[in-house]
Design a protein around this motif. Structure first.
Motif, PDB file in Angstrom:
ATOM      1  N   VAL A   2       0.842  -1.202   0.000  1.00 35.81           N
ATOM      2  CA  VAL A   2       0.000   0.000   0.000  1.00 35.81           C
ATOM      3  C   VAL A   2       0.874   1.247   0.000  1.00 35.81           C
ATOM      4  CG1 VAL A   2      -1.668   1.351   1.322  1.00 35.81           C
ATOM      5  CG2 VAL A   2      -1.976  -1.116   1.098  1.00 35.81           C
ATOM      6  N   SER A   3       1.900   1.268   0.839  1.00 38.69           N
ATOM      7  CA  SER A   3       2.804   2.413   0.916  1.00 38.69           C
ATOM      8  C   SER A   3       3.493   2.668  -0.419  1.00 38.69           C
ATOM      9  CB  SER A   3       3.838   2.173   2.015  1.00 38.69           C
ATOM     10  OG  SER A   3       4.787   3.218   2.072  1.00 38.69           O
ATOM     11  N   GLU A   4       3.990   1.611  -1.037  1.00 36.11           N
ATOM     12  CA  GLU A   4       4.664   1.756  -2.332  1.00 36.11           C
ATOM     13  C   GLU A   4       3.726   2.316  -3.387  1.00 36.11           C
ATOM     14  OE1 GLU A   4       6.173  -2.063  -3.358  1.00 36.11           O
ATOM     15  OE2 GLU A   4       7.510  -2.188  -1.608  1.00 36.11           O
ATOM     16  N   GLU A   5       2.506   1.826  -3.419  1.00 36.75           N
ATOM     17  CA  GLU A   5       1.540   2.286  -4.421  1.00 36.75           C
ATOM     18  C   GLU A   5       1.108   3.726  -4.161  1.00 36.75           C
ATOM     19  OE1 GLU A   5       0.394   0.532  -7.215  1.00 36.75           O
ATOM     20  OE2 GLU A   5       2.061  -0.770  -6.669  1.00 36.75           O
ATOM     21  N   MET A   6       1.002   4.102  -2.889  1.00 38.40           N
ATOM     22  CA  MET A   6       0.675   5.486  -2.566  1.00 38.40           C
ATOM     23  C   MET A   6       1.741   6.428  -3.126  1.00 38.40           C
ATOM     24  SD  MET A   6      -0.623   5.083   1.393  1.00 38.40           S
ATOM     25  CE  MET A   6      -0.582   6.850   1.724  1.00 38.40           C
ATOM     26  N   ILE A   7       2.990   6.070  -2.921  1.00 38.25           N
ATOM     27  CA  ILE A   7       4.092   6.895  -3.428  1.00 38.25           C
ATOM     28  C   ILE A   7       4.063   6.936  -4.950  1.00 38.25           C
ATOM     29  CG2 ILE A   7       6.606   7.055  -3.587  1.00 38.25           C
ATOM     30  CD1 ILE A   7       6.687   5.802  -0.746  1.00 38.25           C
ATOM     31  N   GLN A   8       3.844   5.782  -5.572  1.00 34.58           N
ATOM     32  CA  GLN A   8       3.795   5.725  -7.030  1.00 34.58           C
ATOM     33  C   GLN A   8       2.655   6.568  -7.585  1.00 34.58           C
ATOM     34  OE1 GLN A   8       4.734   1.991  -9.273  1.00 34.58           O
ATOM     35  NE2 GLN A   8       2.576   2.112  -9.869  1.00 34.58           N
ATOM     36  N   ASN A   9       1.574   6.663  -6.823  1.00 37.08           N
ATOM     37  CA  ASN A   9       0.426   7.459  -7.269  1.00 37.08           C
ATOM     38  C   ASN A   9       0.623   8.956  -7.070  1.00 37.08           C
ATOM     39  OD1 ASN A   9      -0.990   5.181  -8.063  1.00 37.08           O
ATOM     40  ND2 ASN A   9      -2.087   4.967  -6.135  1.00 37.08           N
ATOM     41  N   VAL A  16      -4.586  -6.794  -1.141  1.00 32.57           N
ATOM     42  CA  VAL A  16      -4.368  -5.408  -1.548  1.00 32.57           C
ATOM     43  C   VAL A  16      -4.691  -5.350  -3.031  1.00 32.57           C
ATOM     44  CG1 VAL A  16      -2.724  -3.525  -1.786  1.00 32.57           C
ATOM     45  CG2 VAL A  16      -2.582  -5.051   0.194  1.00 32.57           C
ATOM     46  N   ALA A  17      -5.786  -4.705  -3.369  1.00 32.60           N
ATOM     47  CA  ALA A  17      -6.252  -4.711  -4.756  1.00 32.60           C
ATOM     48  C   ALA A  17      -7.477  -3.821  -4.884  1.00 32.60           C
ATOM     49  CB  ALA A  17      -6.623  -6.136  -5.185  1.00 32.60           C
ATOM     50  N   PRO A  18      -7.818  -3.405  -6.098  1.00 36.94           N
ATOM     51  CA  PRO A  18      -9.106  -2.748  -6.292  1.00 36.94           C
ATOM     52  C   PRO A  18     -10.224  -3.668  -5.804  1.00 36.94           C
ATOM     53  CG  PRO A  18      -7.745  -2.530  -8.263  1.00 36.94           C
ATOM     54  CD  PRO A  18      -7.033  -3.482  -7.350  1.00 36.94           C
ATOM     55  N   ALA A  19     -11.188  -3.098  -5.099  1.00 36.98           N
ATOM     56  CA  ALA A  19     -12.337  -3.846  -4.561  1.00 36.98           C
ATOM     57  C   ALA A  19     -11.929  -4.892  -3.539  1.00 36.98           C
ATOM     58  CB  ALA A  19     -13.143  -4.492  -5.681  1.00 36.98           C
ATOM     59  N   ALA A  20     -10.809  -4.676  -2.835  1.00 39.21           N
ATOM     60  CA  ALA A  20     -10.385  -5.619  -1.792  1.00 39.21           C
ATOM     61  C   ALA A  20     -11.441  -5.739  -0.708  1.00 39.21           C
ATOM     62  CB  ALA A  20      -9.053  -5.169  -1.191  1.00 39.21           C
ATOM     63  N   GLN A  58      -5.805   3.668  -1.568  1.00 39.97           N
ATOM     64  CA  GLN A  58      -5.730   3.424  -3.011  1.00 39.97           C
ATOM     65  C   GLN A  58      -4.336   2.917  -3.320  1.00 39.97           C
ATOM     66  OE1 GLN A  58      -7.513   6.690  -5.306  1.00 39.97           O
ATOM     67  NE2 GLN A  58      -8.759   7.217  -3.536  1.00 39.97           N
ATOM     68  N   PRO A  59      -4.161   1.587  -3.431  1.00 38.56           N
ATOM     69  CA  PRO A  59      -5.193   0.551  -3.539  1.00 38.56           C
ATOM     70  C   PRO A  59      -5.810   0.186  -2.188  1.00 38.56           C
ATOM     71  CG  PRO A  59      -3.038  -0.467  -3.550  1.00 38.56           C
ATOM     72  CD  PRO A  59      -2.802   1.023  -3.561  1.00 38.56           C
ATOM     73  N   GLU A  60      -6.984  -0.439  -2.255  1.00 38.36           N
ATOM     74  CA  GLU A  60      -7.676  -0.886  -1.052  1.00 38.36           C
ATOM     75  C   GLU A  60      -6.936  -2.047  -0.400  1.00 38.36           C
ATOM     76  OE1 GLU A  60     -11.779  -1.971  -1.494  1.00 38.36           O
ATOM     77  OE2 GLU A  60     -12.282  -0.120  -2.549  1.00 38.36           O
ATOM     78  N   MET A  61      -7.150  -2.183   0.910  1.00 41.29           N
ATOM     79  CA  MET A  61      -6.671  -3.357   1.627  1.00 41.29           C
ATOM     80  C   MET A  61      -7.846  -4.008   2.339  1.00 41.29           C
ATOM     81  SD  MET A  61      -4.137  -3.864   4.918  1.00 41.29           S
ATOM     82  CE  MET A  61      -2.762  -2.935   4.312  1.00 41.29           C
ATOM     83  N   GLY A  62      -7.939  -5.315   2.219  1.00 42.90           N
ATOM     84  CA  GLY A  62      -8.919  -6.089   2.964  1.00 42.90           C
ATOM     85  C   GLY A  62      -8.189  -7.111   3.810  1.00 42.90           C
ATOM     86  N   THR A  63      -8.612  -7.291   5.035  1.00 44.36           N
ATOM     87  CA  THR A  63      -7.896  -8.200   5.927  1.00 44.36           C
ATOM     88  C   THR A  63      -8.849  -8.869   6.896  1.00 44.36           C
ATOM     89  OG1 THR A  63      -6.091  -8.318   7.554  1.00 44.36           O
ATOM     90  CG2 THR A  63      -7.389  -6.311   7.535  1.00 44.36           C
TER      91      THR A  63
END
Length: 453
Positions: A215-222, A404-408, A345-350
């Motif tokens: 999630v952190s990596e994708e936030m930075i990339q976004n 970690v994915a869209p619609a997680a 963004q992206p979502e996380m479900g756990t």
């Protein structure tokens, strides 16, 4: 002794409203409820619902680019905050009306004012009148807090973010929890330049390390300017800007600063301790497994107990309270294996244990797959998703599932059923894949990525 009511509920959020209307409508109790603000509570008025609508709005930012990759000719003329905010406010008004109508339809008497506790069976309303009840239910929820630093009054909290006259061009978000990360994604998607400071080594503390790392990596990339190991010392006004002094010795200026630095239960000035209600270290109401406080006639549900601050859980606690007190069926709310979604963004479900928690408890196998999903890959995006199962090596039971994915959030709801039922890895393996989907990875991972003895 006769009472004015069988039940008096303080707080018109999801937990309090559900308990009130079920006690009145199904158990035939005489019920009253007091709410000093808007009906619907944090979730409906200043939390889950408006936040999720803002998430939806922010995710349209890349639609035109993605559509072009699929052959569509579209133009992006920008986001109109004023138009969106007006529609958002209208939706919240509608939902508040639904809550009021549900109470009225169940025969619950309501008081639009603050109420506090006088003693085990008495509450005092803001107009000075007192009401008695055989049982009192505390459901006042919680509120965001700002740190005790110079200039903190210049900053916003999650209560303020939905009411801005205009979106800031630049904003600093302080914090690394789910609220901070969700709003970082939202505001970034809506067009603000977002900087985020978090004093810890990684955002989303307490969640699975691998999942939160992605999630952190994708936030930075976004495009979010994330600074870890960084906190602030003070805020000061500099014309139309807010200047922030950081712990790393630098100064930065922003249009707005948003604190997402924690929440506290709404127990201040409620008369609880004087009435004998025991409070915890953070001001939370101390309750037993049946949501009963140290005063037998007073119960508490929802965020005010600081057990697990989730709307669906507050509703379940309210229902269990009614079963216990008004239906003669002692029921404990179930706080085990709660599926959770974080609308980053992206979502996380756990659901269940993280890899780190499971590893500390005994031998585990970890099944993990990270890949570029078809839809985004075709559009030329570098987004990656994660599907992960944490499995007990001895019993083969799935102890944790992390997505970690869209619609997680949509996926983890269904995965949560299997984990709650005690499904084994072999149960997952026996389930036929739905192809082509991201979620099919959950039933096609045959070999463990790693093991912990």
């Amino acid at each position: 002794m006769t009472f004015d009511y069988d039940l008096f509920v303080i707080g018109g959020g999801s937990g309090g409203v559900r308990a009130a209307r079920v006690a009145a409508g199904e158990a035939g109790a005489k019920v009253a409820l007091a709410e000093e603000d808007r009906y619907g509570g944090t979730c409906v008025i200043r939390g889950c619902v408006p936040k999720k609508l803002m998430v939806f709005a922010s995710e349209y930012a890349g639609v035109c680019d993605d559509a072009a990759a699929y052959g569509w000719k579209m133009t992006n003329e920008g986001f109109d905050w004023t138009a969106f905010r007006g529609k958002l406010e209208g939706e919240l008004d509608r939902l508040e009306g639904v809550y009021r109508n549900l109470l009225a339809g169940s025969g619950v008497e309501t008081f639009d004012q603050r109420a506090s506790v006088v003693d085990a069976h008495t509450v005092r309303l803001a107009d000075g009148t007192q009401k008695t009840a055989k049982h009192i239910l505390l459901a006042m929820g919680g509120r965001p807090v700002k740190p005790d630093i110079e200039g903190a009054e210049l900053g916003l909290t999650s209560n303020d973010i939905f009411h801005l006259d205009k979106l800031p061009e630049t904003i600093l978000i302080i914090g690394g929890g789910y609220i901070a990360c969700e709003f970082a994604g939202i505001l970034n998607g809506l067009g603000s330049k977002v900087t985020q400071f978090y004093r810890g080594a990684q955002v989303l503390r307490g969640f699975d390390d691998e999942a939160r790392g992605l999630v952190s990596e994708e936030m930075i990339q976004n495009g979010i300017d994330l600074h870890l190991g960084t906190d602030i010392l003070s805020l000061s006004k500099n014309g139309e800007k807010i200047t922030v002094k950081a712990t790393n010795g630098t100064e930065h200026s922003f249009d707005q600063v948003f604190f997402a630095t924690g929440r506290v239960p709404n127990t201040d000035d409620m008369g609880l301790e004087a009435a004998g209600v025991k409070l915890g270290r953070k001001g939370e109401v101390d309750v037993d497994g049946y949501s009963q406080t140290s005063v037998p006639s007073i119960y508490a549900v929802g965020d005010i107990t600081d057990r697990a601050n989730l709307t669906p859980l507050a509703i379940r606690e309210g229902m269990a309270f009614v079963e216990t007190v008004f239906k003669g069926n002692p029921t404990k709310p179930d706080h085990d294996l709660i599926p959770t979604a974080i609308f980053t963004q992206p979502e996380m479900g756990t659901v269940g244990l993280s890899e780190e928690e499971a590893r500390d408890a005994g031998p585990v196998e970890v099944y993990c797959s990270s890949f570029k999903p078809m839809q985004q890959s075709f559009a030329g995006r570098a987004d990656r998703v994660l599907m992960k199962l944490v499995v007990c090596a001895d019993t083969r039971r799935v102890l944790g599932c992390h997505i970690v994915a869209p619609a997680a959030g949509e996926m983890i709801q269904l995965a949560g059923i299997a984990v709650k039922m005690g499904a084994t890895k072999e149960d997952f393996d026996r389930t036929c894949a739905v192809h082509p989907t991201m979620a099919e990875e959950m039933v096609t991972m045959r070999n463990p990525t790693r093991t912990h003895k």
